[in-house]
Each structure stands twice: as structure tokens, then as C-alpha cells.
Scaffold this active site. Structure first.
Site, PDB file in Angstrom:
ATOM      1  N   ARG A  17      -0.206   5.892   1.234  1.00 43.43           N
ATOM      2  CA  ARG A  17       0.662   6.954   1.781  1.00 43.43           C
ATOM      3  C   ARG A  17       1.542   7.583   0.697  1.00 43.43           C
ATOM      4  NH1 ARG A  17       3.549   4.017   6.582  1.00 43.43           N
ATOM      5  NH2 ARG A  17       3.357   2.315   5.081  1.00 43.43           N
ATOM      6  N   ASN A  35       0.422   5.655   8.797  1.00 42.31           N
ATOM      7  CA  ASN A  35      -0.593   4.688   9.210  1.00 42.31           C
ATOM      8  C   ASN A  35      -0.804   4.865  10.699  1.00 42.31           C
ATOM      9  OD1 ASN A  35      -1.061   3.446   6.739  1.00 42.31           O
ATOM     10  ND2 ASN A  35       0.501   1.874   7.054  1.00 42.31           N
TER      11      ASN A  35
END
Length: 754
Positions: A17, A35
Site C-alpha cells: 500500500r 486492504n
């Protein structure tokens, strides 16, 4: 335009990320990344050119540890965003996740560990987005701090700032420091009391104990290890006593590659394996052995590995190489809970170096070696688990595959991805059975896989088969059974995408289709079907399970089958037992033949650990070959019975025995046996090819742990024009059975059978 991007693969727990956020910002995209269950979901606003560039970077420039399997892009409802941010995770996408294994400490963290000016100087649990525990501390998905064992530690302001910043600890779920993270302790017995010290003083005390010849338990990334100096004979003997391990060689943990090269020749492929993210124990050919004899005995190989945790590195920098072995007593599950570790102080252990970050999934060190520039796995655990093995075909419905009883490892299959458990141990131990059941429940929950059928070994007495029966009855799902050696061959087929081949399966024991003990098999395998084309001739062996341990007893059975007399006082008892069929079974086992010949030549009479006598036979053969000793000429006679080729093992034993009685060199005989076995494999495969046209051969089963036999078979078969395959992604031993069972289970589903 606004786009939704879904990224699948190893994309959680590897700094993916933060990587996405950096790339998107650099491309002037705005939006969010999160996520989402087992995947990463991106919502981005910007030009199509910038979006195409982002997708390209996601696919081709992933961060260390990440593996991008698939990137899907679709238009989304128009949105406006203030910059690009990482947002809270969701559990909406029900895709089966691909989770990262534990990652070794990275070079950047090691530099900080050794920098007196850094606030994490000598902090033994230092980590970042590129390194540290992952699967071993995971509670559930999505992978966030609150779903790991790190949720017990609140970040200090300095760590919080790094977590929210743009450095390499941005959204690093294991971020911690000496002020807010897990702490190290050292506990030892001082007279009638136990004493405990903390932090850096704990590490210093542990170093003093090791330098003084002590044995300590050290909490690693995913379990406890027993450590001592490999130069101190008495310390190693005390460690053996603590582990209840007689003669099996120990592995040695080295500080760096330079130290390994000083003791062992290392090929480029071996160096790559040693330094890989899995950090396995790698079996290397020993140079001049610098350690005391108690470490590896007469073994021609040394298990060497590099540190994967900063705590290990701190110890190694002060002490040099250390014997490091899992802290469980031999045959029992790993020690990973702190209370059990402290109980080891009642054994000959001088101290416990621990920390308070909880281990949720115990993972032993993986073990591997390189043969012919290809990796041969011996134990698949830390560093490889929980990465899936991809099969060449897909299942109709999720499957549970139980593996075997020895080297227990089960698998959960979804579509074409098999998620194998870590190496669990031997299911004869009740604690291993408990660990099996606990690990299965945990993996079903994390991976969201709920099996619709169970596949197990054909052996009715296997604990794994009994567990499978109970699970199938409890859940009302079908139970499928496959033959042991067929599963071995199928595991190679699954790895290499084969639908048909000749399976050469050599091991100690496996329940045969006719109720006898198989282990020297040539099988024609096609999809879910198997035809037994050839095998070692049956030979009666008494003693049951004792035969696998007592090679001298097995040798007496071979003497009897060969029509030879023997002066051993047990021989008349063996004769009567065989004649009366008392505790006697018919064996076609290559593993037992190795044992019988090892004992016949006086090289090994008892297996204190699995394969010890066979290893002694290989050592003698290899030493003879390297010394230029000519092998004795031996051969296996071949004959057909009921359409199946029979390979005369008693006749071979008799040939070897006559030469031995005449005073032939045991090394020359050992080498002659290996060459005869390899030539027999080539001869039998040639006959099967003539009958069936099949030119692909899968070499499988634990006997092929033998480097010399495997190499000789490869050379002969390839020279004969065969395409030869072997296990590379799963262990050569019973650790591969769950994969073979999965492959056969898929074909059985397709054909509607069971």
C-alpha cells in the site's frame, strides 16, 4: 476519470500500500488504497495515461517480498479526492488471500541495528515494511496491526510519525522500538531461584553464557531454538541431551556468507539459496570440518544457514557460528509458547532468551539443498509457508488433503492453488495430532477455505487416515483415498504439469494396493489412473515398525531370503518367525534394501534417526568414488510374473554378500550397489517405454534424498533420452504427499469417482 484497480497476489504485509501511494502520487493520481479481504483495492482519479502507467508499475516494479499475480482495472463512479491516501482495511473481498511468509531482517534494518546514533541501536526486534514476522504473528486478514500479535503494543509518538510518514516504515504493521515495542528477557536458574534481566543486558548475559560453554534456548521469529558453540564438545553433548537426539547432525547458524565459505565450498546456486528470503538451512558439502565431532559426526554434509532475525545477528556478531536447532525434543512438536520454553530450564538448558511478541503459528526452519543446479526441498516451513503451490488443473470444489503420518503436512486446495501447512512432525505423537487439528482450523479460517471433500492415504492404520475419516463423517463430505506411491508420483506431475509419466517411487514403506508393503515401485500414471508396471520382488521382513529402526534385523531377513546362513544368535528366531508368519509382512521396499545392505557391510546397524544407515551406505560409496575406487560389478535380475516386471532384490543381496565374504572393499561394494540400482532404474524405464511409449519419468520418494543415487539415475535416464522430473517446490519425502493427493483428487472429481 475514476478507476477501480484490484491487485491479487502476495500484496499484504510487504509494504504494497505505501508503494502504491508513492507511485500514484508521482503520477499525479488522487484516490485511496486499502486492504480488502485478501486483495488490495485502489480507487484512483486521473488520466488514462497515468492510470496505464500505474498498472504497469504495479505489475513490473513491485516492492521486495511482493508477488503480483493479477491486476484488474475497471471504470468507477466519478469521485474527487484530496491527494492519495492509505485508508482503513475492509474484509469485503472474499478471494482466497496470498499471504506473505516471514521475511528475514533486511540490510537497512541491520545498518540501524549497528548504528549507535540510531534510536533502534541494538534493538533485537527491529523491522520495517520489507522484513520481519508476517504469517507467524497473523491472527486474521486483512493484514493490519490489529489482526497481528503486534496489536498488544501501542506505538509511541516517534513510531506513529514514521507509520504515517513517507519512509520505509510507512504502514509497517510490525513497527516498534525500544520505547514501545516487544522487549527481550533472559531467564536462568540461580541456585533455588530463577532470575530475569531485560533489554540489552539480557542479550549480553546470553552471550556470556554461550561463550562460557552454555546451552540456551532462543526465541526466534516463529519458534524457540537451542543454541551453543559448535566448537565445544561438552556443550554440544549437553544440547543433544536436552533435545533427546543421539546422532543426527546439527545445523550451524553463521553470521555471514564469508564465514560459511571458510568452512564449505559454496556454488552460486547454493549461495543464492542461502541468501534467499526463505533463509533455509542448506546442506553443503563439508570442507575441512572445523567443529567438534558431536556437531555433524561422519556426515559428509553440513547444514548451514544465515540469520533471519536481528536477535540472532546480535548473538552471532559476538559469538561467531552457533549450533541452532529447534528446541523441541526429537519427535515432538516445536516449542513456541513462552511457558513451555521456560520449562526447559529443568532440562540441561542454562538460560532462555525470549521476548514478549507472541508467536501464533510455529514454523520450523526450512531445509534444502542444490543438486544439478536445482533446489531439492527436504522440509518446507518458514520462508515458504503460506505461499501456495499452483497446480496445472483446477478443482471443482475445495479439497482438504491430509498428507501422510511421517513428515506430516496437509493442504487446502482452492481452484488451482494449494495452501500447504508447515511441516508439523510425526502424527504418532498426540501433541502433533493436536497441532494438526489446531493448524487446520486456523488455516480454514484465515484462507476462507471450507473443504467439500477430504483426500487421504490408503493405509487404514495411518493417523491421518483416521483423522480424515472422522472429519468426513462429522462434516458429511466424501472421503477419497489414494495409494501412497501414486501420490508421490502425482506430486511431481502436479509441479511440472504432467498428465502422464512413469513414476519411480522409492521409499521405506507405503501401503500397497494388495495389502503388502510397497517402496520400490515403477508406476505408469495417467491423470487419476495408475498401473503398477514393475517393483522390487517381495521379501518377508519381520519385526513390524522395528524393522525401520533395526537395520541388522532387516539384514537377517535378507540373509534368509537369499538362502544364506548367518551366525547371528537371532537368526534362528527370525527363521521361525518368517516360517510361522509371526509379525511378518511382504516388502518390496528400496528403503529396507538400503538398510539391509548397510548392515551387511558393517556400515550401519541401527537407525537412531530416519535414514541413518542408508546415509552411511551413501557416504561409503561417495568416498570410494572420490578416491577413484572401482565399483564392484552388481546387477538386479529382471523377470516377469503376471505381466509385472519383478526386480530381484534377494539375488542382488546374495551377489553382494558373496563378494563381501571374499573380502571385497566395503566402499567398492557400496558404490557398486548404487550404480546397480541406477542402472536397474534405467533398464526398467527402458522396458516400460518400449511397452507404453511413455518417455517422461518422475523420480520421487524419500530414498531419492540420496544425492549419489539421484545423480546416477538422472545421468543414465537423460543419456537414454528420457525427460526426467523431480520435486522442487515440495519435499522429496512424505512432505509432498498432500500435493499429490490434491492433484489426484482433482482428477477423481473430474471423472466423478472416489
Amino acid at each position: 476519470m475514476t478507476w477501480t484497480v484490484t491487485v491479487r497476489g502476495v500484496v499484504q504485509g510487504v509494504g504494497f500500500r505505501p508503494f502504491v501511494a508513492r507511485q500514484a502520487s508521482a503520477l499525479s493520481l488522487t484516490g485511496t488504497v486499502r486492504n480488502n479481504g485478501g486483495v488490495v483495492t485502489i480507487v484512483a482519479n486521473g488520466s488514462k495515461e497515468a492510470m496505464d502507467a500505474l498498472v504497469h508499475r504495479l505489475s513490473c516494479v513491485a516492492p521486495p517480498g511482493a508477488v503480483v499475480a493479477d491486476v484488474q482495472v475497471s471504470p468507477a463512479e466519478e469521485g474527487a479526492f484530496d491527494g492519495f491516501s492509505i485508508v482503513s482495511s475492509e474484509d469485503g473481498d472474499r478471494a482466497v488471500p496470498v499471504l506473505p511468509p516471514d521475511l528475514p531482517v533486511c540490510d537497512d534494518c541491520l545498518r540501524e541495528l549497528g548504528d549507535p546514533q540510531n534510536r533502534r541501536y541494538r534493538y533485537p526486534l527491529i523491522s520495517c515494511v520489507s522484513c520481519g514476522p508476517r504469517y507467524s504473528i497473523l491472527k486474521d486478514i486483512p493484514y493490519d496491526r490489529e489482526t497481528t500479535a503486534m496489536d498488544a503494543f501501542d506505538m509511541c509518538p516517534a513510531c506513529e510519525a514514521e507509520y504515517q510518514g513517507n519512509g520505509r516504515r510507512r504502514h509497517a504493521q510490525t513497527i516498534s522500538c525500544p520505547d514501545c515495542g516487544p522487549q527481550v528477557t533472559f531467564t536462568w536458574t540461580d541456585g533455588p531461584k530463577r532470575r530475569t534481566i531485560h533489554r540489552d543486558e539480557a542479550v549480553k548475559q546470553a552471550v556470556q553464557v554461550l561463550k562460557a560453554g552454555g546451552v540456551i534456548a532462543v526465541k526466534g521469529m516463529a519458534g524457540y531454538q537451542l543454541c551453543c558453540s559448535p566448537y565445544d564438545e561438552e556443550a554440544v553433548r549437553r544440547l543433544r541431551k536436552a533435545k533427546s537426539r543421539e546422532g543426527k547432525p546439527f545445523a550451524v547458524l553463521y553470521p555471514d556468507m564469508t564465514a560459511i565459505r571458510a568452512h564449505c565450498p559454496v556454488s552460486p546456486a547454493e549461495e543464492e539459496l542461502l541468501g534467499s528470503p526463505a533463509r533455509p538451512i542448506v546442506l553443503l558439502r563439508k570442507g575441512k570440518d572445523p567443529f567438534c565431532r558431536a556437531v555433524a559426526g561422519e556426515s559428509r554434509e553440513l547444514g548451514a544457514f544465515l540469520p533471519c532475525t536481528p536477535l540472532q545477528k546480535l548473538l552471532l556478531d559476538e559469538c561467531g557460528p552457533l549450533v541452532a536447532t529447534s528446541a523441541n525434543e526429537s519427535g515432538r512438536p516445536m516449542v513456541f509458547e513462552d511457558g513451555n520454553a521456560l520449562s526447559m530450564l529443568d532440562r540441561p538448558v542454562d538460560g532462555v532468551l525470549s521476548h514478549d511478541r507472541e508467536i501464533l503459528t510455529p514454523l520450523d526452519d526450512s531445509v534444502a539443498r542444490v543438486i544439478g543446479k536445482k533446489v531439492q526441498l527436504i522440509r518446507r516451513a518458514r520462508g515458504y509457508v503460506p505461499l501456495p503451490v499452483t497446480l496445472p488443473v483446477k478443482t471443482k470444489a475445495d479439497l482438504l488433503t491430509m498428507g501422510g503420518d511421517l513428515k506430516s503436512c496437509f493442504g487446502l486446495l482452492h481452484e488451482d492453488s494449494l495452501y500447504l501447512s508447515q511441516h508439523l512432525g510425526d502424527l504418532d505423537d498426540e501433541r502433533t495430532q493436536t497441532l494438526f487439528e489446531h493448524t487446520l482450523a486456523r488455516m480454514e479460517r484465515i484462507f476462507r477455505i471450507h473443504p467439500s471433500a477430504v483426500v487421504c492415504d490408503l493405509h487404514p492404520g495411518y493417523q491421518s487416515a483416521r483423522l480424515a475419516q472422522a472429519l468426513a463423517q462429522k462434516q458429511g463430505i466424501p472421503l477419497l483415498k489414494v495409494q501412497h506411491h501414486h501420490a508421490h508420483a502425482a506430486s511431481v506431475m502436479a509441479e511440472h504439469g504432467l498428465s502422464r509419466c512413469i513414476g519411480v517411487a522409492f521409499d521405506g514403506t507405503g501401503y500397497g494396493m494388495d495389502g503388502t508393503v510397497w517402496g520400490g515401485e515403477f508406476l505408469l500414471c495417467e491423470e487419476e489412473r495408475m498401473t503398477r508396471m514393475a517393483h522390487l520382488s517381495y521379501l518377508p521382513i519381520c519385526g513390524g515398525d522395528q524393522a525401520a529402526k533395526d537395520a541388522s534385523l532387516t539384514s537377517l531377513c535378507y540373509h534368509l531370503a537369499a538362502g544364506e546362513e548367518c551366525e547371528d544368535e537371532r537368526f534362528p528366531l527370525v527363521r521361525r518367525a518368517v516360517e510361522a508368519k509371526i509379525n511378518v509382512a511382504a516388502y518390496s521396499s528400496m528403503g529396507r534394501l538400503f538398510d539391509g545392505i548397510s548392515a551387511r557391510l558393517g556400515l550401519g546397524k541401527r537407525n537412531r534417526y530416519e535414514g541413518e544407515c542408508a546415509q552411511a551406505l551413501e557416504n561409503a560409496a561417495t568416498a570410494a568414488k572420490e578416491a577413484g575406487v572401482a565399483p564392484m560389478s552388481l546387477s538386479f535380475p529382471l523377470s516377469k510374473r503376471n505381466g509385472i516386471l519383478q526386480i530381484g532384490q534377494a539375488e542382488l543381496f546374495s551377489q553382494l554378500g558373496r563378494y563381501s565374504d571374499e573380502g571385497a572393499n566395503p566402499g567398492a561394494l557400496a558404490l557398486g550397489f548404487h550404480e546397480a540400482a541406477a542402472q536397474m532404474v534405467a533398464n526398467v524405464c527402458r522396458q516400460i517405454r518400449a511397452e507404453t511409449g511413455e518417455n517422461k519419468v518422475a523420480l520421487c520418494g524419500g530414498v531419492f534424498f540420496n544425492r549419489l543415487l539421484l545423480t546416477e539415475c538422472l545421468d543414465r535416464l537423460q543419456a537414454d533420452g528420457f525427460s526426467v522430473y523431480r520435486n522442487e517446490k515440495t519435499p522429496v519425502n512424505d512432505g509432498s504427499l498432500a500435493l499429490g493427493q490434491a492433484y489426484l483428487g482433482i482428477w477423481m472429481q473430474k471423472k466423478g469417482g472416489g
